[in-house]
Scaffold this motif. Sequence first.
Motif, mmCIF file in Angstrom:
data_model
loop_
_atom_site.group_PDB
_atom_site.id
_atom_site.type_symbol
_atom_site.label_atom_id
_atom_site.label_comp_id
_atom_site.label_asym_id
_atom_site.label_seq_id
_atom_site.Cartn_x
_atom_site.Cartn_y
_atom_site.Cartn_z
ATOM 1 N N LEU A 25 0.833 -1.210 0.000
ATOM 2 C CA LEU A 25 0.000 0.000 0.000
ATOM 3 C C LEU A 25 0.871 1.266 0.000
ATOM 4 O O LEU A 25 1.970 1.261 0.540
ATOM 5 C CB LEU A 25 -0.919 0.012 1.223
ATOM 6 N N LYS A 26 0.298 2.350 -0.586
ATOM 7 C CA LYS A 26 1.043 3.609 -0.630
ATOM 8 C C LYS A 26 1.214 4.203 0.756
ATOM 9 O O LYS A 26 2.162 4.912 1.037
ATOM 10 C CB LYS A 26 0.292 4.626 -1.499
ATOM 11 N N LYS A 27 0.240 3.963 1.633
ATOM 12 C CA LYS A 27 0.324 4.552 2.979
ATOM 13 C C LYS A 27 -0.541 3.732 3.951
ATOM 14 O O LYS A 27 -1.363 2.919 3.514
ATOM 15 C CB LYS A 27 -0.126 6.007 2.954
ATOM 16 N N PRO A 28 -0.362 3.922 5.261
ATOM 17 C CA PRO A 28 -1.209 3.192 6.218
ATOM 18 C C PRO A 28 -2.587 3.836 6.294
ATOM 19 O O PRO A 28 -2.778 4.803 7.021
ATOM 20 C CB PRO A 28 -0.447 3.337 7.552
ATOM 21 N N PHE A 29 -3.526 3.333 5.508
ATOM 22 C CA PHE A 29 -4.858 3.943 5.469
ATOM 23 C C PHE A 29 -5.532 3.854 6.841
ATOM 24 O O PHE A 29 -5.358 2.877 7.556
ATOM 25 C CB PHE A 29 -5.716 3.238 4.406
ATOM 26 N N GLY A 30 -6.313 4.900 7.155
ATOM 27 C CA GLY A 30 -6.994 4.954 8.459
ATOM 28 C C GLY A 30 -8.215 4.043 8.488
ATOM 29 O O GLY A 30 -8.575 3.413 7.490
ATOM 30 N N SER A 31 -8.863 4.007 9.638
ATOM 31 C CA SER A 31 -10.010 3.121 9.835
ATOM 32 C C SER A 31 -11.228 3.589 9.025
ATOM 33 O O SER A 31 -11.670 4.735 9.171
ATOM 34 C CB SER A 31 -10.354 3.110 11.326
ATOM 35 N N PRO A 32 -11.802 2.710 8.191
ATOM 36 C CA PRO A 32 -13.035 3.084 7.481
ATOM 37 C C PRO A 32 -14.168 3.353 8.469
ATOM 38 O O PRO A 32 -14.976 4.265 8.275
ATOM 39 C CB PRO A 32 -13.372 1.862 6.627
ATOM 40 N N ASN A 33 -14.182 2.575 9.550
ATOM 41 C CA ASN A 33 -15.250 2.766 10.543
ATOM 42 C C ASN A 33 -15.160 4.163 11.158
ATOM 43 O O ASN A 33 -16.165 4.831 11.353
ATOM 44 C CB ASN A 33 -15.168 1.705 11.642
ATOM 45 N N GLY A 34 -13.935 4.595 11.445
ATOM 46 C CA GLY A 34 -13.732 5.925 12.029
ATOM 47 C C GLY A 34 -14.223 7.005 11.055
ATOM 48 O O GLY A 34 -14.901 7.956 11.452
ATOM 49 N N ALA A 35 -13.890 6.830 9.756
ATOM 50 C CA ALA A 35 -14.312 7.823 8.754
ATOM 51 C C ALA A 35 -15.832 7.892 8.694
ATOM 52 O O ALA A 35 -16.411 8.972 8.532
ATOM 53 C CB ALA A 35 -13.739 7.456 7.392
ATOM 54 N N MET A 36 -16.483 6.728 8.818
ATOM 55 C CA MET A 36 -17.953 6.724 8.764
ATOM 56 C C MET A 36 -18.548 7.374 10.014
ATOM 57 O O MET A 36 -19.504 8.137 9.937
ATOM 58 C CB MET A 36 -18.458 5.294 8.627
ATOM 59 N N ARG A 37 -17.965 7.061 11.160
ATOM 60 C CA ARG A 37 -18.488 7.654 12.407
ATOM 61 C C ARG A 37 -18.375 9.182 12.352
ATOM 62 O O ARG A 37 -19.284 9.893 12.759
ATOM 63 C CB ARG A 37 -17.722 7.093 13.613
ATOM 64 N N ARG A 38 -17.270 9.663 11.795
ATOM 65 C CA ARG A 38 -17.111 11.121 11.687
ATOM 66 C C ARG A 38 -18.034 11.675 10.604
ATOM 67 O O ARG A 38 -18.735 12.664 10.800
ATOM 68 C CB ARG A 38 -15.645 11.469 11.375
ATOM 69 N N GLY A 39 -18.052 11.000 9.435
ATOM 70 C CA GLY A 39 -18.801 11.505 8.275
ATOM 71 C C GLY A 39 -20.306 11.520 8.504
ATOM 72 O O GLY A 39 -21.018 12.300 7.887
#
Length: 412
Positions: free
Chosen positions: A94-108
Amino acid sequence: MQNGGFRLGCQGPLQSAFQGLWVSKEGLDAAQEKWVEPFVDTSEWEYFDLSCQSRDQTDDKVLHDAVASGKRLGAIFKEPTITPTTEQVKEFGLKKPFGSPNGAMRRGWNGITISRDTIHIPGIKLGFENPVFFERHAVGGEYGASWKGVGKGKVLTTFWPENEKEKPTIVDGRVLHDDESAVVVYDNPLDNVEDLARIFFDRCLEAKIVPYVVTKKTVFKWQEGFWQKMKKVFDAEYKDAYLKAGLLDKTGGELVHLISDAATMQIIRWTGGGFGMACHNYDGDMLTDEVAQVHRSPGFITSNLVGKNEDGSLIKEFEASHGTVADLWHMHLRGEETSMNPLGMVVALLGAMDHAAALNPATQAEVTKFTVSVREAVYEAFRTGNGTRDLTGPQGLTTEQFVDWVADNLAK
Ligand code: NAD
């Protein structure tokens, strides 16, 4: 399933939902093909592939699109996903350590709570006799922490008010004596705790469940605010109804606070169920895993994120509480038999369809008829000894046999 599938979704009648990736023949990709597709028009479902590879290829646009779609549709089904570890970043290139999808949804989606409940199969005793409800605060705490590894020296944490006319306040000052220390900063946002309280107390009252609020506020003094807000809403808006329903008979007529370490013990002792716990983010994560163990399998627990749109309407995302069952996936790749319990994911998919129908009531009766019959067909498999091996033991069905058994039952 592979390293993180996702299907988002749900607008319209039997045209709901989302997707990521049902890549494997583990569980739900096959279940959707055989249990849902023959009966439901899914052509308007919106699908998003949230595997690490897809996020990498799209520079994470896919996750942003999924969050935007979920916000627009309001009813979402999600498969477990991976937040890549340092090793997985290398393994998947991977290009970078992608963050948590769950976290993005909780914020979004302005996440308020992750509701986690035991699933019960009529006619079978699992771990708890009656339902256990959890409300896990969806934001704040350790998950949003910043930290740094530092040496000997001083640390000062300062709060700067948004209103620049107000003076800054020192939150904490300390001297570090060790050669190595981890310094951590996090916050607990409290504005939506009242929303969480209403969701929790409404749910418990309707299901005739005794509510508790769990914190470690005796030592972690900053957790007092969570309890105070829960109690304020309870006393002002719910106490009378709970008293009338006899749900406070065993708690001295009051809402009771439980210390989190006491809660861990009660979860093992109170196998009669019939209780609910509302707690901070990390406590909810840990305690619901304990509930899953007492209740026989992570496949028997729901996990539903409730968020709020700007217009006040609720966004609901449904998933199972378990992860990607990576060990079973690797067995499957080695050509070995697996027995994955799809119930948590199926209940989530059906829950998303039910919520989509509630948002679009024209088709609600039709959708409900379908979702009830699929739930029943899956229950029937377990009831008749044709369950997966986490419940039935070694004589239970393989993943594929289970999917076929339910499909045959639905076709009758
Ligand atoms: P897991 O829940 O996938 O599995 C834990 C154990 O329980 C495994 O032995 C697994 O085989 C068993 N198990 C879980 N669900 C089962 C089911 N339905 N039927 C039969 N057995 C079942 O947790 P893990 O192995 O710690 O995590 C695997 C990956 O999933 C990790 O990358 C983790 O980050 C991710 N994860 C994602 C979510 C999410 O997206 N909501 C939640 C938890 C873990």
